[in-house]
Design a protein around this motif. Structure first.
Motif, mmCIF file in Angstrom:
data_model
loop_
_atom_site.group_PDB
_atom_site.id
_atom_site.type_symbol
_atom_site.label_atom_id
_atom_site.label_comp_id
_atom_site.label_asym_id
_atom_site.label_seq_id
_atom_site.Cartn_x
_atom_site.Cartn_y
_atom_site.Cartn_z
ATOM 1 N N ALA A 264 11.152 -1.484 -0.080
ATOM 2 C CA ALA A 264 10.293 -0.299 0.023
ATOM 3 C C ALA A 264 10.832 0.841 -0.833
ATOM 4 O O ALA A 264 10.048 1.554 -1.475
ATOM 5 N N ARG A 265 12.159 1.018 -0.862
ATOM 6 C CA ARG A 265 12.743 2.061 -1.715
ATOM 7 C C ARG A 265 12.449 1.785 -3.190
ATOM 8 O O ARG A 265 12.154 2.711 -3.959
ATOM 9 N N GLU B 266 3.564 -6.237 9.555
ATOM 10 C CA GLU B 266 3.414 -4.989 8.817
ATOM 11 C C GLU B 266 4.650 -4.131 9.016
ATOM 12 O O GLU B 266 5.159 -4.000 10.127
ATOM 13 N N TYR B 267 5.116 -3.522 7.915
ATOM 14 C CA TYR B 267 6.304 -2.675 7.946
ATOM 15 C C TYR B 267 6.001 -1.395 7.169
ATOM 16 O O TYR B 267 5.608 -1.461 6.002
ATOM 17 N N ALA B 268 6.171 -0.244 7.784
ATOM 18 C CA ALA B 268 5.915 1.044 7.144
ATOM 19 C C ALA B 268 7.243 1.747 6.889
ATOM 20 O O ALA B 268 8.137 1.750 7.738
ATOM 21 N N HIS B 269 7.343 2.364 5.711
ATOM 22 C CA HIS B 269 8.564 3.067 5.324
ATOM 23 C C HIS B 269 8.197 4.394 4.668
ATOM 24 O O HIS B 269 7.590 4.392 3.593
ATOM 25 N N PRO B 270 8.543 5.529 5.273
ATOM 26 C CA PRO B 270 8.288 6.825 4.653
ATOM 27 C C PRO B 270 9.314 7.114 3.566
ATOM 28 O O PRO B 270 10.414 6.552 3.570
ATOM 29 N N ARG B 271 8.932 7.966 2.645
ATOM 30 C CA ARG B 271 9.893 8.429 1.624
ATOM 31 C C ARG B 271 10.903 9.340 2.312
ATOM 32 O O ARG B 271 10.547 10.176 3.119
ATOM 33 N N ARG B 272 12.155 9.201 1.985
ATOM 34 C CA ARG B 272 13.214 10.039 2.591
ATOM 35 C C ARG B 272 13.845 10.908 1.571
ATOM 36 O O ARG B 272 13.943 10.738 0.482
ATOM 37 N N TYR C 178 0.848 -1.187 0.000
ATOM 38 C CA TYR C 178 0.000 0.000 0.000
ATOM 39 C C TYR C 178 0.887 1.241 0.000
ATOM 40 O O TYR C 178 1.903 1.280 0.686
ATOM 41 N N GLY C 179 0.469 2.238 -0.748
ATOM 42 C CA GLY C 179 1.176 3.505 -0.770
ATOM 43 C C GLY C 179 0.311 4.610 -0.213
ATOM 44 O O GLY C 179 -0.900 4.627 -0.431
ATOM 45 N N GLN D 99 4.426 9.197 -6.810
ATOM 46 C CA GLN D 99 3.335 9.970 -6.202
ATOM 47 C C GLN D 99 3.097 9.568 -4.750
ATOM 48 O O GLN D 99 2.410 10.278 -4.023
ATOM 49 N N TRP D 100 3.650 8.466 -4.296
ATOM 50 C CA TRP D 100 3.450 7.999 -2.921
ATOM 51 C C TRP D 100 4.416 8.685 -1.973
ATOM 52 O O TRP D 100 5.578 8.902 -2.292
ATOM 53 N N THR D 101 3.936 8.976 -0.775
ATOM 54 C CA THR D 101 4.797 9.589 0.243
ATOM 55 C C THR D 101 5.350 8.555 1.225
ATOM 56 O O THR D 101 6.273 8.852 1.970
ATOM 57 N N ALA D 102 4.774 7.368 1.235
ATOM 58 C CA ALA D 102 5.233 6.282 2.109
ATOM 59 C C ALA D 102 4.698 4.977 1.540
ATOM 60 O O ALA D 102 3.783 4.968 0.716
ATOM 61 N N VAL D 103 5.274 3.896 2.002
ATOM 62 C CA VAL D 103 4.810 2.568 1.582
ATOM 63 C C VAL D 103 4.620 1.711 2.830
ATOM 64 O O VAL D 103 5.341 1.854 3.818
#
Length: 131
Positions: free
Chosen positions: A90-91, A125-131, A48-49, A99-103
């Motif tokens: 995730a990267r 579940e693992y969340a990764h923000p865009r850096r 999910y993004g 267009q996604w800010t996190a995954v």
């Protein structure tokens, strides 16, 4: 010779620690825990993004290159679980979806419940923000 025997006798304890702390598969890293749990081959994933407006979008149709990376990631996740390279995958997902800010990666695998003896689906579940 004594050092090798000491390492051989202490390694199962270290491998049990890896299984307990990071949920590494008991079937890997030359541990003897594999005899205490069934080996399941199935593992699944949903991706999910997060959109800029705060909503979420599920990845349903990935490019072949990203699918190949997902397959490689799932194979490492099957054995290493929490130690699998989540951030690297995730990267790659974020690079394919600018267009996604996190995954958010949602992974599923069957496990044997020791209390009931029933096979259950375990979710991580693992969340990764865009850096």
């Amino acid at each position: 010779m004594h050092a090798a025997l000491a390492l051989l006798s202490l390694w199962p304890l270290a491998q049990m620690g890896l299984v307990a702390r990071w949920d590494v598969s008991p079937w890997k890293l030359a541990g003897w825990g594999m005899y205490a749990t069934p080996r399941f081959d199935m593992v699944g994933m949903e991706v999910y993004g997060r959109l800029p407006d705060g909503g979420e979008q599920q990845l349903t149709d990935a490019a072949p290159a990203l699918r190949a990376q997902a397959t490689a990631f799932l194979e490492s996740y099957r054995w290493l679980r929490d130690l699998a390279p989540h951030a690297r995958f995730a990267r790659a997902v974020l690079a394919a979806n600018p267009q996604w800010t996190a995954v958010r990666l949602v992974l599923f695998r069957p496990t044997l419940d020791a209390r009931t003896g029933m096979v259950e689906l375990t979710r991580a579940e693992y969340a990764h923000p865009r850096r």
